[in-house]
Write an enzyme that holds these catalytic residues in place. Structure first.
Site, PDB file in Angstrom:
ATOM      1  N   ASP A  32       0.832  -1.225  -0.005  1.00  0.00           N
ATOM      2  CA  ASP A  32      -0.018  -0.109   0.134  1.00  0.00           C
ATOM      3  C   ASP A  32       0.884   1.228   0.034  1.00  0.00           C
ATOM      4  OD1 ASP A  32      -2.806  -0.104  -0.338  1.00  0.00           O
ATOM      5  OD2 ASP A  32      -3.190  -0.675   1.626  1.00  0.00           O
ATOM      6  N   TYR A  71      -1.337  20.402 -15.360  1.00  0.00           N
ATOM      7  CA  TYR A  71      -0.691  19.292 -15.421  1.00  0.00           C
ATOM      8  C   TYR A  71       0.807  19.535 -15.672  1.00  0.00           C
ATOM      9  CZ  TYR A  71       1.303  15.042 -17.252  1.00  0.00           C
ATOM     10  OH  TYR A  71       1.640  13.671 -17.652  1.00  0.00           O
ATOM     11  N   LYS A  90       4.400  18.896 -13.594  1.00  0.00           N
ATOM     12  CA  LYS A  90       5.371  17.968 -14.111  1.00  0.00           C
ATOM     13  C   LYS A  90       6.705  19.014 -14.142  1.00  0.00           C
ATOM     14  CE  LYS A  90       3.797  13.877 -14.856  1.00  0.00           C
ATOM     15  NZ  LYS A  90       4.488  12.554 -14.148  1.00  0.00           N
TER      16      LYS A  90
END
Lengths: 256, 462
Positions: A69, A161, A165
């Site tokens: 996890d 986005y 990045k």
């Protein structure tokens, strides 16, 4: 351990369901590889099975594939996550988790935009530091950051986005510089438009590619000791031009 | 003793798989004083990633580095050498180089019982790798000439170890890659020589078959024998070779006008600079030119040539840092042994390498005699082939995996002092006495304090 041929014994994929990350992990694995840990949220036996089937196509079914996890925004536990892996040596970590989001909706909802940046940038920085510190302790290791050409010049159609990045890409560059001489290496991968489940339904940008090609480029780049890997390779030149293009011209370009 | 630990990136001679280690350089004599011993112990206990022993770093892969852990670099000088000329034995600090030892011994009429292709290894490293030389078919490997050793064990005790006192520990240490304890000094049985010269016979063999035939026929008439092979030659000249064989020259074999028959000097032809860009200077084309010249300039057949010890035993030592020629990604030296009778497999392997067109200017074939009792000692009766290959040649993992399988299927094995790529499984298949070795390791170092990157890669330490 990593051997002289650049093969890795233990590989950890952060973003265990990432299509590109999966392709890279499967491509980089060899008969030297012993363990691959897929880390992500709620990974199931099916995820392991589909990963394994990709390996068995390459005759690598003896590799031990397991899941852990991992939550990119559970910053507090990133250090524990590395310690709890219980691996004698962590030879390659692929940081491939990330969200693309629907840009128009993100623009309307600053809260969701912030969440996306938390995953893509803050999460990457947080876990990137934890990985680097674990590897510095063992004196060797390789980290792959899955960035994007969007980090180099962001288009107006996905600049949120792109910003996330750009942030993680700048972090990865600096981290690579900071780790010189520690035995830990950093590789930044900058793909262009990749046809995956995440981009389904979107209009592909020029030089669109697929995750298998990105993986191939990564394997080749690692072999040659590249610090930045572009996929496809031509985007290195395209984006060198685009990055230096004066804004008035950039704004008129149809790809923007 | 100054405990100045410095963080340093280390590799083996092949310059691959660097890892960052805490390096402490020291003399083995500092271990014998009890106060120094305890300070070392405190240093050891603090290290979570264990301790590795390093000599001159001439093993090709990762046995002398310890990523994130402590590396003790053993460096001794000639003060740590005492020669007993009557018995022909020398007691020598483990950190003394064969370079120093040979230059000390030769003028006194002695020579090391075994020397590898380089003088730049330590005595401790020579024992830990159980190195072999051109005389293996006659004299066996380095460990076969060890009378006894003094060792520092993981519990802090300093003990004398010999074949009589503790054969298990003795033979687990010879070839044990430094994982059973720190060798502090070694008592070696030496070879007496009359001169510092060698008589050498050279002949060219047109292909691998004629080489194998020549070596099988009369190798045993020579103390030293080794062959260089051209793996880029194809067709009927595949495996064309130069075979050198020789012995130490007696006094009446050299010119009577030589005033000092035991004078010893080494030559230095220069050094390769540090910044050779990727992918290095060793490629198919440069190798083809080198091989052609090397083969053509060798005499078809010449007998009784007189050569110096360095030019016969250690020709490459004349060029410092020659490993840099392979560029920043380094190279692997692939060495295996195949039992006699597996000559066909040897042919197949040579054909396979030749077909792959990997550039290898340094390919050496040698006949091994019987092995010794070293549990992880490499040499066994048969053919040993050594091939240098740039590490990041495309398709190399596949090629080596294929060769590994051919070697192991034929009952062969690989040399740990050279290995930089094997898996725990492929290593174990070649060494049937591995469990026996692990039992000794467990007895003398149950917590696995002595370790290394190699030990982690091959699962040698629990």
């Amino acid at each position: 351990m990593e051997n002289a041929l650049g093969e890795y014994q233990n590989i950890v994929l952060l973003g265990g369901r990432s299509e590109i990350g999966t392709a890279i992990a499967q491509r980089v694995a060899t008969s030297f590889t012993q363990k691959i840990v897929l880390a992500g949220r709620n990974l199931s036996a099916d995820d392991v099975e589909s990963f394994r089937s990709g390996l068995s196509q390459r005759d690598l079914s003896s590799i031990d594939v397991s899941t852990r996890d991992f939550d990119a925004i559970d910053f507090q536990n990133h250090h524990n996550f590395m310690d709890d892996l219980g691996l004698d040596s962590i030879d390659l970590v692929i940081i491939a988790f990330g969200q693309l989001g629907d840009h128009d909706e993100l623009r309307k909802d600053p809260r969701r935009a912030a969440d996306l940046v938390s995953v893509n940038m803050t999460g990457t920085i947080s876990v990137g530091l934890a990985v680097a510190s674990a590897m510095e302790k063992q004196g060797h290791g390789q980290i792959i950051f899955l960035s994007s050409v969007a980090a180099v010049r962001t288009r107006r159609s996905n600049f949120i986005y792109g910003a996330s990045k750009a942030g993680m890409d700048a972090f990865a560059q600096g981290l690579g510089d900071a780790l010189v001489g520690t035995g830990v290496g950093v590789t930044i991968v900058r793909p262009g438009f990749v046809r995956t489940a995440m981009t389904r339904g979107m209009d592909p940008a020029p030089f669109a590619t697929d995750s298998a090609h990105v993986a191939e480029r990564v394997a080749e780049g690692l072999r040659r000791g590249r610090r930045v890997i572009w996929a496809p390779g031509i985007l290195q030149y395209v984006f060198t031009i685009l990055r230096n293009l004066p804004t008035p011209i950039w704004r008129r370009l149809p790809i923007n | 003793m100054e405990n100045t630990v410095r963080r340093q990136s280390l590799t083996g001679w092949g310059r691959t798989s660097a890892s960052s280690c805490d390096v402490l350089r020291l003399s083995t004599s500092s271990f014998t004083a009890p106060s120094e011993l305890s300070s070392i112990e405190s240093l050891l206990n603090g290290s979570a990633r264990g301790v590795t022993l390093r000599g001159l770093g001439r093993a090709y892969g990762d046995p002398a580095q310890n990523g994130g852990g402590l590396v003790l670099e053993m460096a001794d000088d000639l003060r740590d050498v005492s020669l007993d000329a009557d018995t022909g034995c020398v007691r020598v600090g483990a950190g003394v180089s064969l370079d120093d030892l040979i230059s000390f011994l030769v003028p006194k009429g002695f020579f090391v019982p075994v020397t590898p292709g380089t003088r730049f290894v330590t005595v401790g490293g020579a024992v830990a790798s159980d190195i072999h030389g051109k005389n293996h078919h006659i004299d066996g490997s380095f460990g076969s000439h060890v009378e006894k050793m003094t060792m520092l064990l993981a519990d802090g005790s300093v003990v004398d170890v010999s074949d009589r006192s503790d054969p298990d520990l003795f033979w687990a240490t010879i070839g044990g890659m430094g994982l059973t304890g720190a060798i502090l000094d070694v008592t070696l049985r030496l070879l007496r020589i009359e001169t510092s010269w060698c008589t050498v016979n050279t002949r060219r063999c047109e292909n691998l078959s004629s080489l194998i035939q020549a070596m099988s026929k009369d190798d045993d008439q020579y103390k030293y024998s080794v062959a260089w092979t051209d793996l880029l030659a194809t067709g009927s000249s595949m495996g064309r070779s130069i075979l050198w064989r020789g012995d130490h020259a007696s006094r009446d074999e050299i010119d009577s006008s030589v005033s000092d028959p035991l004078s010893y000097q080494t030559k230095n032809l220069g050094s390769v600079p540090p910044l050779i860009p990727s992918p290095g200077l060793v490629n198919r084309w440069s190798t083809a030119v080198f091989n052609e010249l090397w083969f053509r300039t060798a005499p078809k057949s010449r007998t009784g040539e007189i050569k110096t010890i360095p030019s016969f035993f250690h020709p490459l030592d004349a060029v410092a840092h020659w490993n840099r020629l392979y560029g920043p990604h380094g190279f692997v030296q692939y060495q295996f042994v195949l039992p006699f009778g597996a000559e066909e497999i040897l042919h197949e392997i040579v054909a396979e390498i030749s077909r792959s067109r990997v550039a290898s200017p340094l390919v050496v074939l040698k006949r091994f005699g019987s092995g010794n009792k070293g549990m992880l000692s490499f040499p066994t009766r048969g053919w040993t082939l050594t091939v240098d290959i740039p590490a990041r040649v495309e398709g190399l993992p596949r090629l080596l995996a294929q060769l590994d399988e051919m070697v192991l299927q034929a009952g062969g094995r690989h040399y740990l002092a050279k290995d930089a790529h094997m898996t725990p499984e492929s290593f174990a298949r070649g060494y049937p006495r591995l469990d026996e070795w692990k039992a000794v390791k467990n007895r003398v170092d149950p917590k696995g304090m002595w370790t290394s990157d190699l030990a982690r890669r091959l699962d040698l330490v629990q």
